[in-house]
Design a protein around this motif. Structure first.
Motif, mmCIF file in Angstrom:
data_model
loop_
_atom_site.group_PDB
_atom_site.id
_atom_site.type_symbol
_atom_site.label_atom_id
_atom_site.label_comp_id
_atom_site.label_asym_id
_atom_site.label_seq_id
_atom_site.Cartn_x
_atom_site.Cartn_y
_atom_site.Cartn_z
ATOM 1 N N ARG A 1 0.844 -1.189 0.000
ATOM 2 C CA ARG A 1 0.000 0.000 0.000
ATOM 3 C C ARG A 1 0.880 1.240 0.000
ATOM 4 O O ARG A 1 1.783 1.375 0.824
ATOM 5 N N VAL A 2 0.658 2.124 -0.960
ATOM 6 C CA VAL A 2 1.396 3.391 -0.971
ATOM 7 C C VAL A 2 0.588 4.389 -0.160
ATOM 8 O O VAL A 2 -0.540 4.711 -0.501
ATOM 9 N N PRO A 3 1.163 4.857 0.924
ATOM 10 C CA PRO A 3 0.356 5.667 1.848
ATOM 11 C C PRO A 3 0.233 7.128 1.420
ATOM 12 O O PRO A 3 0.629 8.035 2.143
ATOM 13 N N VAL A 4 -0.330 7.360 0.211
ATOM 14 C CA VAL A 4 -0.487 8.735 -0.280
ATOM 15 C C VAL A 4 -1.288 9.567 0.716
ATOM 16 O O VAL A 4 -0.928 10.689 1.066
ATOM 17 N N GLY A 5 -2.349 8.950 1.178
ATOM 18 C CA GLY A 5 -3.210 9.664 2.120
ATOM 19 C C GLY A 5 -2.452 10.087 3.369
ATOM 20 O O GLY A 5 -2.578 11.217 3.829
ATOM 21 N N ASP A 6 -1.616 9.184 3.882
ATOM 22 C CA ASP A 6 -0.840 9.514 5.079
ATOM 23 C C ASP A 6 0.088 10.693 4.833
ATOM 24 O O ASP A 6 0.234 11.587 5.661
ATOM 25 N N TRP A 7 0.716 10.676 3.639
ATOM 26 C CA TRP A 7 1.636 11.783 3.330
ATOM 27 C C TRP A 7 0.893 13.107 3.311
ATOM 28 O O TRP A 7 1.342 14.101 3.854
ATOM 29 N N VAL A 8 -0.249 13.095 2.632
ATOM 30 C CA VAL A 8 -1.030 14.333 2.564
ATOM 31 C C VAL A 8 -1.408 14.775 3.973
ATOM 32 O O VAL A 8 -1.263 15.950 4.331
ATOM 33 N N ASP A 9 -1.828 13.813 4.798
ATOM 34 C CA ASP A 9 -2.175 14.140 6.185
ATOM 35 C C ASP A 9 -1.005 14.792 6.905
ATOM 36 O O ASP A 9 -1.153 15.829 7.556
ATOM 37 N N ALA A 10 0.174 14.164 6.726
ATOM 38 C CA ALA A 10 1.360 14.684 7.406
ATOM 39 C C ALA A 10 1.654 16.108 6.946
ATOM 40 O O ALA A 10 1.953 16.997 7.746
ATOM 41 N N GLY A 11 1.548 16.320 5.616
ATOM 42 C CA GLY A 11 1.801 17.654 5.065
ATOM 43 C C GLY A 11 0.827 18.666 5.641
ATOM 44 O O GLY A 11 1.223 19.749 6.079
ATOM 45 N N VAL A 12 -0.439 18.272 5.679
ATOM 46 C CA VAL A 12 -1.456 19.180 6.205
ATOM 47 C C VAL A 12 -1.183 19.494 7.675
ATOM 48 O O VAL A 12 -1.267 20.653 8.108
#
Ligand SMILES: Nc1ncnc2c1ncn2[C@@H]1O[C@H](COP(=O)(O)OP(=O)(O)O)[C@@H](O)[C@H]1O
Ligand SMILES: [Mg+2]
Lengths: 433, 284
Positions: free
Chosen positions: B8-19
């Motif tokens: 699973r590529v955690p794109v959502g997690d990255w965006v969350d972290a950025g936000v």
């Protein structure tokens, strides 16, 4: 030519478009062919090693087929396309080294330009278009108006200053373009196919008007065209371009009479020679002449020797006095007359060395004698009808047919003038819509 | 978890972290923007609601008459009066304020970007996929980060609207400028005009019809987005429609929707009239 001042000097100018222009340049200099270079580098070699000089007050024409690099070359002269390498000197200064600011000043004050599709500002009135260069130069509004109005008047557009370019015909639009270029009083005028987009009739009018204006304005003009007849009509000198290179530079006559290579020869084949060549280029040494003081007997002897039926009578300074016909000479000899004067008819049609061949056709057809070419009163040559026909026939049979049909009737080398100075008559009809 | 054997590529997690990082570190900026926008929207809304509704209706009708025709003036009068009589006036003016403020900011940002893109091929190729992305993203997705940064209310609505309606402003400005006849620009240059003079006196005036078409699209997109933003508390007609949906009140939903349509027609006709006017001046 050497001691003349040069308004423009172009030295080894190259213009290569594309990323790998350095490599392309190197290859060109090593002598590779243009096609090979373009294939290898993907660059476009628009101008290759162009060098020429334009004298002050000269009309220098650059002629060539579409895509030969004319527009690019003329745009290197005001650095709209800065040369990839090479020098462009205006009034002795190499402008490729100028700062952007100085360059803009130069464009405002010294070099102006006229465009093929007019390049007018459709959202500005004719007057505002003509004012553009002055506005850039930050002249006060009142002076701008005065100067722009002068320029508009010069090109015959008085009364149209509040119209928009879109309301004018092509010919009138280009007059606006010309007025815009003239209003800044720049000494150098770059004209990129300025008349090419116009109908033939209007184009002819504009050419004549340019020549007429040039007589008083004495600008240095670089005129681009793909139309050989236009080049020959306007150009003091002509540069012929092919595939980015200048292949020959010379006067119209030089290019016509001594084409540098097969390409130029093929190119000039269809030109209307009658409108390019002048009497001086075809005239022959006058041999049927006699000195006025020699008398009828000597005249008769000369006629027999030379096997001619008429003689041009000249005085010792080779001044043309008139013509003596064989019948009259015989009568004079029989009646013991000692002078040629009573039988010399001074009513001879003469032409000058500058007369265009097209304008020789009618006098030549009407005269039984060869046409005497007279410069400043002196007999400098004669043109027998057969010589004229032969000159016109070389290369192009059209030359003979076209000449009299068009403007063979016009006098002294100027094609019939229609417009200049009378905007109401001719121009009114040009208004579109 | 590993579907098809792919990690699973955690794109959502990255965006969350950025936000998260942004909310932690740039709060001052978001607060500033928030204050500025709500002030602007509030002020405009107050101005529109201060006079009696019918006076404002007549004023809009006058604009319609002056900018287009007496027929359109009449239409405006009748349709806006209908909004008032449906008791949708306050909501409509609130929506209009949001749309105008968002569009103004969008144009103020988008046009300069468009100019930059027209002058710089590198920037143009960079910006094109970004705009594509912005435009194809489902519009309400923008609401999520907007709420995270700006909370509930009008401001996240405006911000999401700005992002969503930006592409046509940039695109059509670039297109309009690039469409200006090369020779006309060269004519400017050949007489020594500076790049900024060429831009302001030649390119922008001649590109104006296209730029105005962009502005028109911006406003239309903004309107649609503002209605959606009603869901997250931006108020206005969107809230009315949303209430109609949640309460299954067809009448309320329809009245809200009809008011949106009336606003849309008005805004579209007015802005396209400006565009037509600009193109009349610049066409040959
Ligand atoms: N800005 C440019 N970028 C790339 N290639 C160009 C550019 N301008 C002209 N060319 C190319 O240079 C060559 C010469 O063009 P041009 O000078 O316009 O010729 P002409 O005016 O004689 O028709 C053509 O092959 C043309 O495609
Ligand atoms: Mg060209």
């Amino acid at each position: 030519m050497n001691d003349m001042t040069h308004a423009i000097e172009v030295e080894n100018v190259y213009k290569v478009f594309g990323r790998k222009s350095d490599t392309a340049l190197k290859m060109l200099r090593e002598g590779h062919a243009r096609d090979a270079v373009e294939e290898a580098t993907g660059a476009v070699c628009a101008v290759i090693d162009a060098s020429f000089r334009v004298a002050e007050g000269e009309i220098f024409v650059i002629m060539g087929l579409s895509g030969s690099g004319k527009s690019t070359l003329v745009r290197t002269l005001n650095l709209i396309h800065p040369p990839t390498t090479g020098a462009v000197r205006i009034g002795g200064t190499d402008i490729t080294t100028l700062s952007p600011r100085r360059l803009r000043e130069l464009r405002t004050s010294t070099i102006s330009m006229v465009f093929q599709h007019f390049g007018l500002f459709p959202h500005r009135t004719v007057l505002q278009n003509a004012e553009w260069g002055l506005e850039v130069a930050q002249l006060p509004a009142e002076q701008r108006r005065v100067k722009a109005m002068e320029a508009l008047e010069l090109v015959g557009l008085k009364g149209w200053e509040d119209s928009y370019p879109g309301e004018l015909s092509g010919g009138m639009q280009q007059r606006v373009g010309l007025a815009r270029a003239l209003s800044t009083d720049a000494d150098i005028l770059l004209m990129d196919e300025a008349f090419s987009a116009l109908d033939p009739l209007i184009r002819g009018e504009m050419q004549e008007q340019l020549v007429e204006l040039q007589q008083t304005l004495k600008k240095t003009i670089v005129f681009i065209t793909h139309d050989l007849n236009e080049a020959m009509y306007l150009g003091d000198r002509i540069a012929v371009m092919k595939d980015g290179r200048i292949v020959q530079i010379g006067s119209a006559e030089e290019i016509l009479q001594e084409p540098a290579n097969d390409y130029v020869e093929a190119f000039v084949q269809d030109v209307d020679r009658s409108r390019v060549l002048t009497a001086s280029s075809v005239m022959e040494e006058p041999i049927a002449t006699i000195l006025r003081r020699e008398g009828p007997k000597a005249a008769l002897r000369t006629m027999r020797q030379r096997q001619v039926s008429a003689l041009f009578v000249v005085d010792p300074g080779r001044r043309l006095v008139g013509v003596a016909l064989d019948d009259d000479v015989m009568k004079a000899v029989r009646s013991g007359e000692h002078s040629l004067d009573p039988i010399t008819s001074s009513e001879v049609p003469t032409v000058t060395p500058d007369t265009l061949l097209a304008d020789l056709l009618v006098p030549s057809a009407e005269s039984r004698l060869p046409l005497p070419v007279v410069d400043d009163g002196k007999l400098v040559g004669v043109i027998p009808r057969v010589t004229l026909l032969a000159a016109l026939a070389t290369g192009s049979p059209n030359g003979v047919a076209d000449g009299p049909a068009d403007d063979g009737l016009a006098e002294n080398g100027t094609p019939p003038a229609t417009v200049p100075g009378s905007p109401e008559s001719a121009d009114a009809e040009e208004v579109s819509e | 978890m590993d579907l098809n054997g792919l990690p699973r590529v955690p794109v959502g997690d990255w965006v969350d972290a950025g936000v998260d990082w942004l909310t932690d570190n740039l709060t001052w900026l978001f607060d500033g923007v928030s204050a500025f926008m709500s002030a602007l929207v509030g002020w405009l809304e107050a101005a529109l609601l201060f006079p009696p509704a019918l006076v404002v209706v007549v004023a809009f009708a006058a604009i319609g008459l002056l900018v287009r025709s007496w027929k359109f003036g009449l239409f405006t009068l009748a349709s806006f009066a209908l909004i008032v009589s449906m008791s949708m006036w306050e909501a409509a003016m609130s929506t209009l304020s949001l749309v105008l403020v968002a569009s103004l900011i969008t144009v103020a940002i988008g046009v300069p970007f468009g100019i930059l893109a027209a002058r710089n091929n590198g920037f143009s190729t960079f910006v094109r996929p970004v705009l594509d992305f912005m435009q194809t993203m489902p519009s309400f997705v923008y609401l999520i980060p907007a709420i995270v940064f700006f909370g509930i209310g009008k401001v996240p609505g405006v911000v999401a609207t700005i992002v969503f309606s930006m592409p046509p402003a940039v695109r059509l400005t670039e297109l309009g400028l690039r469409q200006v006849d090369k020779e006309v620009v060269e004519a400017g240059e050949a007489f020594g005009a500076s790049p900024s003079r060429i831009l302001t006196r030649i390119q922008v005036p001649l590109a104006l019809p296209t730029i105005m078409a962009g502005v028109n699209q911006v406003i239309m997109l903004a309107l649609s987005m503002v209605v959606i933003a009603g869901i997250v508390g931006a108020g206005g007609l969107g809230a009315m429609v949303f209430r109609g949906v949640t309460r299954l009140d067809v009448g309320l939903g329809f009245e809200g929707g009809l008011s949106v349509v009336i606003l849309a027609i008005f805004l579209d006709r007015i802005t396209s009239a400006f565009g037509e006017r600009a193109s009349k001046r610049t066409s040959r």
